[in-house]
Write a protein that holds these residues in place. Structure first.
Motif, short mmCIF file in Angstrom:
data_model
loop_
_atom_site.label_atom_id
_atom_site.label_comp_id
_atom_site.label_asym_id
_atom_site.label_seq_id
_atom_site.Cartn_x
_atom_site.Cartn_y
_atom_site.Cartn_z
N ILE A 474 0.87 -1.18 0.00
CA ILE A 474 0.00 0.00 0.00
C ILE A 474 0.90 1.22 0.00
O ILE A 474 1.71 1.41 0.92
CB ILE A 474 -0.94 0.02 1.22
N THR A 475 0.79 2.05 -1.03
CA THR A 475 1.63 3.23 -1.16
C THR A 475 0.79 4.44 -1.52
O THR A 475 -0.36 4.31 -1.98
CB THR A 475 2.72 3.04 -2.24
N SER A 476 1.37 5.61 -1.32
CA SER A 476 0.68 6.86 -1.69
C SER A 476 1.71 7.93 -1.94
O SER A 476 2.89 7.81 -1.55
CB SER A 476 -0.28 7.29 -0.58
N THR A 477 1.29 9.03 -2.57
CA THR A 477 2.20 10.14 -2.83
C THR A 477 2.30 11.06 -1.62
O THR A 477 3.29 11.77 -1.45
CB THR A 477 1.72 10.95 -4.05
N GLY A 478 1.27 11.03 -0.78
CA GLY A 478 1.28 11.83 0.43
C GLY A 478 1.12 10.94 1.65
O GLY A 478 1.66 9.84 1.71
N LYS A 523 8.23 6.15 4.40
CA LYS A 523 7.25 7.02 5.03
C LYS A 523 5.87 6.84 4.40
O LYS A 523 4.84 6.96 5.08
CB LYS A 523 7.70 8.48 4.89
N ARG A 524 5.83 6.49 3.13
CA ARG A 524 4.55 6.41 2.41
C ARG A 524 4.30 5.03 1.79
O ARG A 524 3.48 4.90 0.89
CB ARG A 524 4.50 7.48 1.31
N SER A 525 5.00 4.02 2.28
CA SER A 525 4.85 2.68 1.69
C SER A 525 4.84 1.62 2.79
O SER A 525 5.67 1.65 3.70
CB SER A 525 6.01 2.41 0.72
N PHE A 526 3.88 0.66 2.66
CA PHE A 526 3.70 -0.38 3.66
C PHE A 526 3.58 -1.74 2.98
O PHE A 526 3.03 -1.85 1.88
CB PHE A 526 2.43 -0.12 4.50
N PHE A 527 4.11 -2.76 3.65
CA PHE A 527 4.10 -4.14 3.14
C PHE A 527 3.29 -4.97 4.12
O PHE A 527 3.62 -5.07 5.30
CB PHE A 527 5.54 -4.65 3.06
N MET A 528 2.23 -5.60 3.62
CA MET A 528 1.26 -6.28 4.46
C MET A 528 1.29 -7.78 4.20
O MET A 528 1.22 -8.22 3.05
CB MET A 528 -0.14 -5.72 4.16
#
Length: 819
Positions: A474-478, A523-528
């Motif tokens: 799950i990633t985002s630009t902000g 900061k803006r990226s998660f691994f689930m």
């Protein structure tokens, strides 16, 4: 089929003997009680889905006959004893009886080859056609419009939401659509503007009808299930109705050319002959009886023998209720109720994950897969299922890059969500064929193999291929990724980069929709990381709750990474050599994630966790590097005693450490407070999250069930029946719950079970608050097929005093830390 079907008096959480037996025969935990017809003890009113349809004796064909389940072998009798112990605690009268008693209840039966049977006296039959007509009439009186002789062409969908139905008589606008089209459900699902995958396939199903006997059978003659003979027998107008589930079923409509209306197929006496022979052996007096008709009709089956219900992950408002295998009538009340709750509230009032459409993915909808699997599934309905059995068809569908390498080293495989996973590894000196054919309710032949794997995990280092686990990024630009995950998960995910958080994805009631681990990559990226069978369900839940127009990106990366679990005290030595980096706790603390090199391969995500509580690491390896990293790990690990291990060892390790797994111990009705996971909930993390209000209320009011560890005290592993799952738990002689999973602990040299303890009032039967003191003050027994074994209850895992093996005679369980 249009003929009367079997139903049963239904108490709270009760079910019929026939459906309980079906659950045991198919090897799954009991769940069909959730779908049963419900009505009060002593009442003759049938209440299907809480719609009274009138007095059961008036025009519905309701007759209490009772059921007799026959056992020709000791293993079948053990299976029936397991069922009997479960029925007794949920209020359905049943008993194990002798062959002599069987002959008294049904004088026409040949009992000479029987070793026993189970009798369920309150089972009954009812006319399905009459009940369906009564339901339709009641629905019409309450404003429901029914269009007969009307074909559904397709379901209209806009922006992923049902908007209406196109029929041959025009359009009907609607917000919800329920596909309960039976044998046509598969094709109807594919006809939508946005296809819905509904995996099921039709087979021919045979049953015969006879003329009345010379002395016609009484209407209350018991229904007989002879699973070893593969047949069922019941009275029909003074004669016999008998069918069964043959070993060589005939799948139909694979090409998609389904019949337009319900109609019987051609007779096939040659195909039915084995079932007819079995019937005549069981009832020799039928030899001269005139057969009136052999009925051949389509019957649909799902890939795992359980029905399918719930909302489609692809289209909101599109619901499914199919695959009930002639049990639609007995399931009708419960199924209708829970599906209605699902549509109105967004979730049913009971956990029915075992039946949820989202347990399947599109990969299980291949026509070839379904045709081959249904040929295995149909015979399995009456086959004897001992624990830990596996489907044989539809295999090697999803494999790790290491599959061939592990297979050559003796891996024996199990399947989960289409993914091949190693159970254990057969040493070269073992008889592979004998091991594969060994099936038992007792101590299995793989016992010593798994023991050696567990010992290696504790004393050296083992490698387990865990590539099947679901993996999302799950990633985002902000900051959107963090914000949405903070709302969707109970723990605080605003942690430094590189940290791993164990957390739950909860529903409004505080129950687990998913139990997972999340690593913050940046900061803006998660691994689930989630359980294997969460791939479709978790994806649908995340997409449902994520904003449509945002800078969020959700990607399923399960296929991108091979996952190796390095378990054991020497895992740190292996990785230190391969990475030229210090891996000690001071340099690589617990629950930490870092990308690093392993051998020649770069970009390996290394995590200091094992899913078992043992020391070690998880390696998430880009698939192109999988073989290289595995070879390097095994090569360097030779000096440290490395070996392969499988999921049976993993199961033993995690259960003795009191690690609960989603889908086995945890479900949508289990909260973190009920399973000792308060530390994975941050009620004060500074923002609201789904389920927070329910947890706050539960924290104030107390819990009504508590996950507990049980260590069997007087159980002989070599001689006694093993606990597997679903065994009743007794506290001070009173039923208090059931086990959810179990395994032999090679550390404690005893069986360990996990299960929820309830506090039922002896006066009213109502549930009361369960406290730690309530758990600790009880004397416990686990019922295994009617025999109760004493057990010690623990609310926390046993102390590390037992990290090395001790003789059970030297261990006094009362001294274990568990307060």
């Amino acid at each position: 089929m249009g003929s009367p079907q079997q139903v049963a008096p239904q108490l709270k959480q009760g079910r019929s003997g026939q459906d309980a037996a079906a659950s045991e025969m198919t090897g799954f935990q009991p769940f069909t009680h959730l779908l049963q017809t419900r009505y009060p003890r002593g009442s003759d009113w049938l209440n299907f889905g809480h719609v009274p349809i009138g007095y059961a004796g008036e025009g519905k064909g309701y007759i209490r006959t009772g059921s007799i389940f026959l056992a020709q072998t000791q293993d079948r009798l053990i299976s029936l004893k397991r069922i009997n112990s479960r029925l007794n605690v949920i209020g359905i009268p049943s008993e194990i009886i002798s062959p002599k008693k069987v002959a008294e209840l049904h004088p026409l039966l040949n009992v000479h080859d029987l070793v026993g049977a189970m009798h369920v006296p309150e089972d009954a039959v009812v006319s399905s056609a009459d009940v369906a007509l009564a339901l339709a009439s009641a629905a019409s009186q309450n404003g429901v419009q029914i269009y007969d002789r009307t074909s559904v062409l397709h379901v209209m969908v806009k922006k992923g939401q049902v908007t209406g139905v196109e029929t041959d008589k025009g359009q009907i606008e609607c917000q919800y659509f329920v596909n309960c089209a039976g044998q046509w459900a598969y094709e109807l699902g594919l006809s939508n503007e946005e296809p819905v995958s509904i995996p099921l396939h039709a087979c021919e199903h045979f049953y015969l009808l006879t003329r009345p006997l010379e002395t016609p059978l009484q209407s209350n003659t018991p229904t007989v299930v002879d699973a070893d003979g593969r047949i069922y027998i019941r009275n029909w107008q003074g004669g016999i109705l008998s069918g069964g589930f043959e070993k060589n079923p005939k799948p139909i409509f694979t090409e998609g050319k389904n019949q337009l209306e319900i109609q019987n197929l051609q007779e096939d006496w040659d195909h039915f002959e084995p079932l007819l022979s079995s019937l005549l052996r069981r009832m020799p007096e039928l030899e001269t009886l005139e057969i009136m008709k052999l009925v051949n009709c389509p019957e649909t089956f799902t890939p795992d023998m359980r029905c399918i219900m719930g909302e489609s992950p692809a289209v909101q408002g599109y619901y499914v209720l199919v695959g009930m295998n002639s049990a639609g009538l007995s399931f009708a009340g419960g199924a209708g109720r829970y599906l209605a709750e699902w549509m109105v509230h967004g979730y049913p009032s009971e956990s029915i994950w075992e039946l949820d459409l989202k347990r399947f993915g599109a990969l299980q909808s291949s026509r070839t897969f379904l045709r081959h699997r249904v040929m295995e599934v149909m015979p399995l309905l009456y086959d004897l299922k001992v624990p830990r059995w596996d489907f044989q068809t539809g295999r090697q569908l999803r494999t790790s890059p290491l599959y061939d390498r592990l297979d050559a080293q003796g891996a024996r495989w199990m399947e989960k969500h289409g993914f091949e996973r190693p159970k254990y590894f057969v040493p070269p000196d073992k008889d592979l064929l004998a091991l594969e054919q060994s099936k038992t309710f007792y101590k299995p032949d793989w016992f010593d193999i798994v023991e050696s794997e567990v010992k290696c995990c504790k004393e050296a280092v083992c490698v387990i291929d865990m590539s099947s686990f679901t993996k999302f990024e799950i990633t985002s630009t902000g900051d959107q990724a963090l914000e949405i995950l903070q709302y969707l998960f109970s723990n605080d995910l605003d942690v430094p980069v590189g940290h791993i958080v164990h957390t739950g994805m909860l529903n409004e009631g505080g129950g687990y929709e998913n139990d997972c681990s999340i690593a913050r990559l940046s900061k803006r990226s998660f691994f689930m990381i989630s359980p294997t069978d969460q791939q479709v369900h978790c994806w649908a839940w995340l997409k449902k709750h994520m904003p449509e127009d945002s800078n969020l990106l959700l990607e399923d990366v399960t296929w991108k990474y091979t996952a190796l679990n390095l378990i054991g005290p020497r895992a740190v030595d292996v990785l230190s050599e391969l990475s030229y980096a210090p891996m000690t706790p001071d340099h690589f603390p617990s629950l930490f994630c870092k990308e690093m090199s392993v051998g020649y391969a770069n970009g390996i995500r290394v995590m200091s966790m094992t899913h078992t509580g043992e020391p070690g690491f998880m390696l998430y390896i880009p698939i192109e590097y999988a073989l290289h990293v595995y070879n390097e790990v095994m090569s360097v690990g030779q000096k440290y005693g490395i070996r392969n291990a499988g999921y049976y060892a993993l199961r033993s390790l995690r259960i003795e450490k009191f690690f609960a797994f989603w889908g086995q111990d945890l479900n949508t009705l289990t909260t973190p407070l009920e399973c000792g996971r308060e530390s994975r909930v941050k009620l004060d993390k500074g923002m609201d999250f789904i389920g927070r209000d329910a947890l706050l209320q539960q924290k104030q009011n107390g819990v009504y069930k508590r996950l507990t560890m049980f260590i069997l005290d007087d159980h002989d592993t070599d001689l006694d029946l093993w606990p597997w799952w679903g065994e009743p738990i007794y506290r001070n002689g009173q039923y208090a719950g059931k086990t959810t999973s179990s395994a032999y602990s090679y550390t404690l040299e005893r069986h360990v079970c996990l299960g929820f303890v309830h506090n039922f009032s002896e006066d009213t039967g109502e549930e009361q608050v369960v406290t730690a003191d309530f758990i600790n003050r009880g004397e416990y027994e686990i019922d295994i097929a009617g025999h109760r074994f004493q057990a010690k209850a623990k609310l926390y895992p046993v102390t590390s005093l037992f990290t090395h093996k001790r003789r059970k005679d030297d261990v006094e369980l009362s001294d274990l830390h568990g307060k």
